[in-house]
Design a protein around this motif. Structure first.
Motif, PDB file in Angstrom:
ATOM      1  N   ARG A 292      -0.067   4.367  -2.339  1.00  0.00           N
ATOM      2  CA  ARG A 292      -0.180   5.761  -1.897  1.00  0.00           C
ATOM      3  C   ARG A 292       0.744   6.664  -2.715  1.00  0.00           C
ATOM      4  NH1 ARG A 292      -3.011   5.331   3.041  1.00  0.00           N
ATOM      5  NH2 ARG A 292      -3.035   3.158   3.726  1.00  0.00           N
TER       6      ARG A 292
ATOM      7  N   ALA B  13      -5.856   0.593   8.069  1.00  0.00           N
ATOM      8  CA  ALA B  13      -6.668   1.744   7.667  1.00  0.00           C
ATOM      9  C   ALA B  13      -7.919   1.850   8.532  1.00  0.00           C
ATOM     10  CB  ALA B  13      -7.046   1.622   6.195  1.00  0.00           C
TER      11      ALA B  13
ATOM     12  N   ASP C 294      -6.955   5.309   2.545  1.00  0.00           N
ATOM     13  CA  ASP C 294      -7.530   4.499   3.623  1.00  0.00           C
ATOM     14  C   ASP C 294      -9.011   4.230   3.361  1.00  0.00           C
ATOM     15  OD1 ASP C 294      -5.208   4.225   5.064  1.00  0.00           O
ATOM     16  OD2 ASP C 294      -5.721   5.702   6.610  1.00  0.00           O
ATOM     17  N   GLU C 295      -9.749   5.287   3.047  1.00  0.00           N
ATOM     18  CA  GLU C 295     -11.193   5.148   2.847  1.00  0.00           C
ATOM     19  C   GLU C 295     -11.507   4.283   1.627  1.00  0.00           C
ATOM     20  OE1 GLU C 295     -12.300   9.237   2.613  1.00  0.00           O
ATOM     21  OE2 GLU C 295     -12.379   9.515   4.793  1.00  0.00           O
TER      22      GLU C 295
ATOM     23  N   ARG D 271      -6.995   3.321  11.878  1.00  0.00           N
ATOM     24  CA  ARG D 271      -6.767   4.772  11.815  1.00  0.00           C
ATOM     25  C   ARG D 271      -8.087   5.531  11.719  1.00  0.00           C
ATOM     26  NH1 ARG D 271      -2.184   3.124   8.864  1.00  0.00           N
ATOM     27  NH2 ARG D 271      -3.368   3.095   6.914  1.00  0.00           N
TER      28      ARG D 271
ATOM     29  N   TRP E 107      -3.481  10.319   1.958  1.00  0.00           N
ATOM     30  CA  TRP E 107      -3.370   9.127   2.811  1.00  0.00           C
ATOM     31  C   TRP E 107      -4.747   8.720   3.333  1.00  0.00           C
ATOM     32  CZ3 TRP E 107       1.099   9.064   0.885  1.00  0.00           C
ATOM     33  CH2 TRP E 107       2.085   8.167   1.295  1.00  0.00           C
ATOM     34  N   GLN E 108      -5.523   9.697   3.769  1.00  0.00           N
ATOM     35  CA  GLN E 108      -6.860   9.387   4.284  1.00  0.00           C
ATOM     36  C   GLN E 108      -7.760   8.871   3.166  1.00  0.00           C
ATOM     37  OE1 GLN E 108      -8.826  12.185   7.023  1.00  0.00           O
ATOM     38  NE2 GLN E 108     -10.653  12.057   5.730  1.00  0.00           N
TER      39      GLN E 108
ATOM     40  N   ASP F 273       0.815  -1.208   0.000  1.00  0.00           N
ATOM     41  CA  ASP F 273       0.000   0.000   0.000  1.00  0.00           C
ATOM     42  C   ASP F 273       0.853   1.265   0.000  1.00  0.00           C
ATOM     43  OD1 ASP F 273       0.639  -0.515   2.842  1.00  0.00           O
ATOM     44  OD2 ASP F 273      -0.705   1.173   3.232  1.00  0.00           O
TER      45      ASP F 273
END
Length: 308
Positions: free
Chosen positions: A207, A250, A230-231, A253, A226-227, A203
């Motif tokens: 990213r 993820a 994750d989503e 977080r 980054w967020q 990952d």
């Protein structure tokens, strides 16, 4: 890299048209409305990109970075001219129409197919060339090798060539102009990172692919990217088993409740309404054409101007 193809040579009756292309496009009765991005790229780079106005705007950093400016660069007369999520909308409408109308199609008399109604799809012409030796000239996606000499040899490129009984024949193109090659190389790097990430489940590479994407980088900061990754990993968990560890991290977080705020319900700066079945029935001819069409952007009219 077939979404970033360039006309580096264009002649008509021995006249070099490349220096005149900008003048010709700007003087056209409709293209300055429907092809604003392509004309601007032509203005900045000196060469015309073959990709549609909407797609080209998604592959570079400059035309979709601020919502309030997007209307300056797109046109909503056809989904392919830059509408937000346009291809998703038109395919959703076509699928819904197909699912609803399919029983009626089965009840109709079978359609006849004749040589005079041959489609423009490349496949049958390629097979004809291979089997009969009849030369078919077109543009083909191939492993680059040394065809375009300033792009990586393992990239897939779209280049002119011809097919005959001996197979696919691709001439050597040579170097792209430096600016055009720079645009292509950035996307090739993104694709390379994304492919290696998908194959290995790394990952971090995923990213980095997002970081290097021109449009993502034009709009988002690294923490936002980054967020977002994750989503997206969590949302796609069922189809991404290679990212199992990354998805677990993820989720942890996101569960901390420290997410960067986003705009709830925001659908994009230029998204149009997806038609209901009843709305499509009111325009049955066009709805049927959309459901049947392989090329869903053969007609690309400009948006109708509002009166007043």
């Amino acid at each position: 890299i077939n979404h970033q193809t360039w006309y580096i040579k264009a002649e008509w009756r021995g006249i070099d048209l490349v220096p005149r292309m900008l003048e010709l496009f700007e003087g056209h009765h409709e293209y300055p409305v429907t092809e604003k991005v392509r004309i601007d790229v032509l203005r900045r780079f000196g060469y015309y990109s073959t990709e549609s106005n909407g797609h080209l705007s998604e592959y570079v950093a400059w035309y979709r970075k601020r919502p309030e400016e997007i209307a300056r660069w797109i046109d909503t007369g056809s989904w392919i001219n830059g509408e937000t999520g346009g291809y998703l909308r038109v395919c959703t409408e076509g699928r819904n129409w197909f699912e609803t109308e399919f029983p009626q199609w089965l009840a109709e008399a079978p359609k006849s197919f004749a040589a005079s109604e041959r489609s423009g799809e490349h496949g049958s012409y390629i097979i004809e060339g291979l089997e009969t030796g009849r030369i078919y000239r077109g543009h083909f996606n191939v492993i680059n090798g040394s065809t375009i000499t300033n792009l990586p040899p393992d990239a897939v490129v779209e280049v002119p060539g011809y097919v005959d009984r001996n197979g696919l024949n691709i001439p050597r193109v040579g170097d792209l102009p430096l600016g055009c090659a720079a645009v292509c190389n950035q996307s090739i790097s993104v694709q390379r990172l994304a492919v290696h990430a998908a194959v290995t489940g790394d990952d971090r590479l995923l990213r980095q692919a997002f970081l290097m994407d021109p449009l993502v980088g034009a709009v988002c900061t690294p923490p936002e990217i980054w967020q977002m990754v994750d989503e997206m990993l969590v949302a796609g968990e069922a189809w991404l088993p290679q990212y199992a560890d990354a998805i677990a991290a993820a989720k942890a977080r996101l569960a901390q409740g420290k997410a960067i705020p986003t705009r709830t319900g925001y659908a994009g700066a230029a998204r149009l309404h997806t038609k209901t079945i009843d709305e499509m029935r009111a325009d049955r001819v066009n709805s049927q054409r959309n459901a049947e069409a392989t090329d869903k952007a053969k007609l690309r009219p400009a948006a109708a101007k509002k009166a007043g």
